[in-house]
Motif scaffolding. Structure first.
Motif, mmCIF file in Angstrom:
data_model
loop_
_atom_site.group_PDB
_atom_site.id
_atom_site.type_symbol
_atom_site.label_atom_id
_atom_site.label_comp_id
_atom_site.label_asym_id
_atom_site.label_seq_id
_atom_site.Cartn_x
_atom_site.Cartn_y
_atom_site.Cartn_z
ATOM 1 N N ASP A 72 0.863 -1.179 0.000
ATOM 2 C CA ASP A 72 0.000 0.000 0.000
ATOM 3 C C ASP A 72 0.900 1.229 0.000
ATOM 4 O O ASP A 72 1.481 1.595 1.020
ATOM 5 C CB ASP A 72 -0.904 -0.012 1.237
ATOM 6 N N ARG A 76 -3.001 7.012 -3.160
ATOM 7 C CA ARG A 76 -4.381 7.272 -3.549
ATOM 8 C C ARG A 76 -5.298 6.928 -2.383
ATOM 9 O O ARG A 76 -5.012 6.004 -1.611
ATOM 10 C CB ARG A 76 -4.776 6.415 -4.767
ATOM 11 N N GLU A 78 -7.959 5.309 -2.300
ATOM 12 C CA GLU A 78 -8.560 3.969 -2.402
ATOM 13 C C GLU A 78 -7.585 2.850 -2.085
ATOM 14 O O GLU A 78 -7.989 1.682 -2.003
ATOM 15 C CB GLU A 78 -9.105 3.752 -3.819
ATOM 16 N N SER A 79 -6.297 3.137 -1.946
ATOM 17 C CA SER A 79 -5.286 2.076 -1.887
ATOM 18 C C SER A 79 -5.467 1.136 -0.703
ATOM 19 O O SER A 79 -5.259 -0.082 -0.822
ATOM 20 C CB SER A 79 -3.882 2.671 -1.870
ATOM 21 N N ALA A 81 -8.266 0.256 0.919
ATOM 22 C CA ALA A 81 -9.395 -0.642 0.673
ATOM 23 C C ALA A 81 -9.046 -1.677 -0.393
ATOM 24 O O ALA A 81 -9.464 -2.844 -0.301
ATOM 25 C CB ALA A 81 -10.623 0.167 0.245
ATOM 26 N N GLU A 82 -8.274 -1.275 -1.399
ATOM 27 C CA GLU A 82 -7.875 -2.212 -2.450
ATOM 28 C C GLU A 82 -6.978 -3.308 -1.886
ATOM 29 O O GLU A 82 -7.093 -4.479 -2.275
ATOM 30 C CB GLU A 82 -7.169 -1.459 -3.568
ATOM 31 N N GLU A 85 -9.113 -5.793 -0.130
ATOM 32 C CA GLU A 85 -9.812 -6.642 -1.104
ATOM 33 C C GLU A 85 -8.921 -7.781 -1.583
ATOM 34 O O GLU A 85 -9.365 -8.927 -1.713
ATOM 35 C CB GLU A 85 -10.268 -5.793 -2.289
ATOM 36 N N VAL A 204 -8.582 -4.138 -9.712
ATOM 37 C CA VAL A 204 -8.368 -2.726 -9.406
ATOM 38 C C VAL A 204 -8.002 -1.972 -10.684
ATOM 39 O O VAL A 204 -7.239 -2.470 -11.513
ATOM 40 C CB VAL A 204 -7.236 -2.569 -8.363
ATOM 41 N N ASP A 206 -6.094 1.276 -11.571
ATOM 42 C CA ASP A 206 -5.239 2.332 -11.044
ATOM 43 C C ASP A 206 -5.093 3.423 -12.110
ATOM 44 O O ASP A 206 -4.434 3.214 -13.134
ATOM 45 C CB ASP A 206 -3.868 1.769 -10.677
#
Length: 484
Positions: A72, A76, A78-79, A81-82, A85, A204, A206
């Motif tokens: 990570d 960003r 969102e990183s 949460a990605e 996942e 994802v 990116d």
């Protein structure tokens, strides 16, 4: 997250991507084999395809330990949460997963992709050591290869040897005990995207991959408008074949010189070469980089100029790339140059069990906490060959451990650092050399002993054919994966 299909039962025969992964592992040199694998999975379609292929092989009983890690970068929102996942998908496949966070001390400056890449590999290497993995797998693919080839050409490599345009290696030595493996270099990205989509998994996206501020993204956009790339792929194949030939010839020379005692590496990280034959510019290039602690080889012109001097002057001294080069009629000797201030200090990484000083010495943590590793010459003491050796100091600057070769006055000898030279390993990096353990002082996977990751590793590997096999596999892969 989409429902994951059941992959707990046997899978035989494996799918095409799983076969490519298995082949890549079985073609590793025997001394790079390890019981453990670490997969670098970002959550994009490329790395998810790698994750699915590894899970398929493991379910079929063809892999041993498999671990997954996601870096990570926190670049960003969102990183995070990605990464979670990816952890969920990995757990559904029965694979352990770790999120590695890039914690920066200050603001980003300079080349962001390069900084992020360096941090990513450093975090992944540390995680590989933690889980006992001897191989790190990434999902670089054929599209990445062509981009790398063209970027090298744009930087001026076209004027150099063709091998400079050969792009990424199917495997390369990342650090002692850890080899980086790229099993999908013969596969188009579209095929990897389709493999993941076919399993109902959302990958994802990116947006930085399309950010035209970066040279690779601009090149990617240009290539997407050029469907016919046969000439480009042929140029890449030719460069890889040339590199394979050059690697094989260089490995043979180093092995022969080592076997007859004309090439050696001392525990101090110094290089010695007998003058039984003309000095080889390729060997000198690697020696200068390894002894001088450099990140990259010295310019070809500077190396050729030095070789000319060595061949035409009976004796002399020169400096290049952080190395002091001394020669006579009988020998060539390289040691680390101290310069004005010596090699740079290294702040000990928080919580790390080991650290690498000046790209020359691997140092293990000792009983006393080490705040920094510094060169012994900082105290203005010792002969030239000792001044660049590492000393461990605490937060107050007091010496708590030192390289065992150093000499001290009676009554002041500090504990010895647990240290191993990395110079021999760097000299042999990415080459298959039988005499490797003689130069490195230990097998490649001394810290990661175990069963090979693939079956028949020792029997199926032939020196010099990794790159050649990659070229052959690319033609097969094109037939399987053309247009997704």
């Amino acid at each position: 997250m989409a429902d994951m299909p059941d992959r707990t039962g046997p899978v035989d025969p494996p799918g095409p991507l799983a076969r490519l992964l298995h082949e890549a592992l079985t073609r590793l040199p025997a001394d790079r084999a390890s019981a453990g694998l670490l997969l670098a999975v970002s959550g994009g379609p490329d790395s998810l395809a790698l994750l699915l292929a590894a899970a398929e092989l493991r379910a079929a009983g063809r892999l041993a330990q498999v671990h997954v890690a996601t870096v990570d970068h926190a670049l960003r929102p969102e990183s995070a949460a990605e990464a979670i996942e990816v952890a969920c998908i990995s757990n559904a496949l029965g694979l352990s997963h770790t999120v590695l966070k890039w914690r920066r001390d200050g603001p980003l400056a300079g080349n962001l992709p390069a900084e992020a890449r360096a941090a990513r590999y450093a975090l992944l290497a540390r995680e590989a050591r933690r889980v006992g993995a001897g191989a790190l797998l990434t999902a670089h693919h054929l599209d990445d290869q062509t981009e790398t080839h063209l970027l090298a050409k744009a930087r001026g490599a076209a004027g150099a040897a063709g091998a400079a345009l050969a792009a990424m290696r199917p495997w390369r030595d990342l650090e002692p005990g850890l080899v980086l493996v790229r099993p999908f270099l013969s596969v188009r990205k579209a095929a990897l995207v389709e493999a993941v989509r076919g399993q109902g998994i959302a990958a994802v996206d990116d947006p930085s991959n399309r950010d035209l501020r970066f040279a690779r993204a601009r090149l990617r956009a240009e290539l997407s408008c050029q469907p016919d790339q046969a000439q480009l792929l042929q140029a890449l194949d030719d460069a890889q074949a040339q590199r394979a030939c050059e690697d094989a010839a260089l490995a043979e020379r180093i092995e022969r010189l080592t076997r007859v005692g004309h090439l050696s590496i001392s525990p101090l990280g110094e290089f010695e070469l007998g003058r039984s034959e003309p000095v080889d510019v390729s060997i000198l290039s690697r020696a200068v980089t390894a002894v001088g602690g450099g990140a990259y080889p010295s310019p070809r012109g500077a190396l050729e100029s030095l070789v000319h001097r060595v061949r035409n002057e009976s004796d002399g001294t020169a400096t290049l790339g952080g190395a002091q080069v001394t020669w006579s009629k009988t020998s060539l000797h390289l040691r680390r140059e101290y310069g004005r201030n010596g090699p740079p200090d290294l702040v000990w990484p928080a919580g790390a069990s080991q650290a690498c000083f000046d790209a020359r010495f691997d140092v293990e943590a000792g009983a006393e906490p080490i705040a920094r590793l510094v060169p012994y010459g900082r105290w203005g003491r010792g002969p030239l060959g000792h001044r660049t050796l590492p000393i461990g100091v605490n937060e107050a600057g007091a010496i708590v451990a030192a390289h065992p070769a150093l000499r001290w006055k009676q009554g002041e000898t500090p504990p010895a650092l647990a240290v191993c030279s990395r110079v021999g390993w760097r000299l042999c990096a990415d080459l298959a050399i039988e005499a490797r353990s003689v130069l490195t002082g230990r097998p490649q996977n001394a810290a990661n002993r175990g069963e090979p990751v693939g079956k028949g590793v020792a029997d199926t590997y032939i020196r010099g054919q990794v790159e050649a096999a990659c070229v052959a596999r690319r033609e097969v892969a094109r037939a399987h994966f053309q247009d997704g």
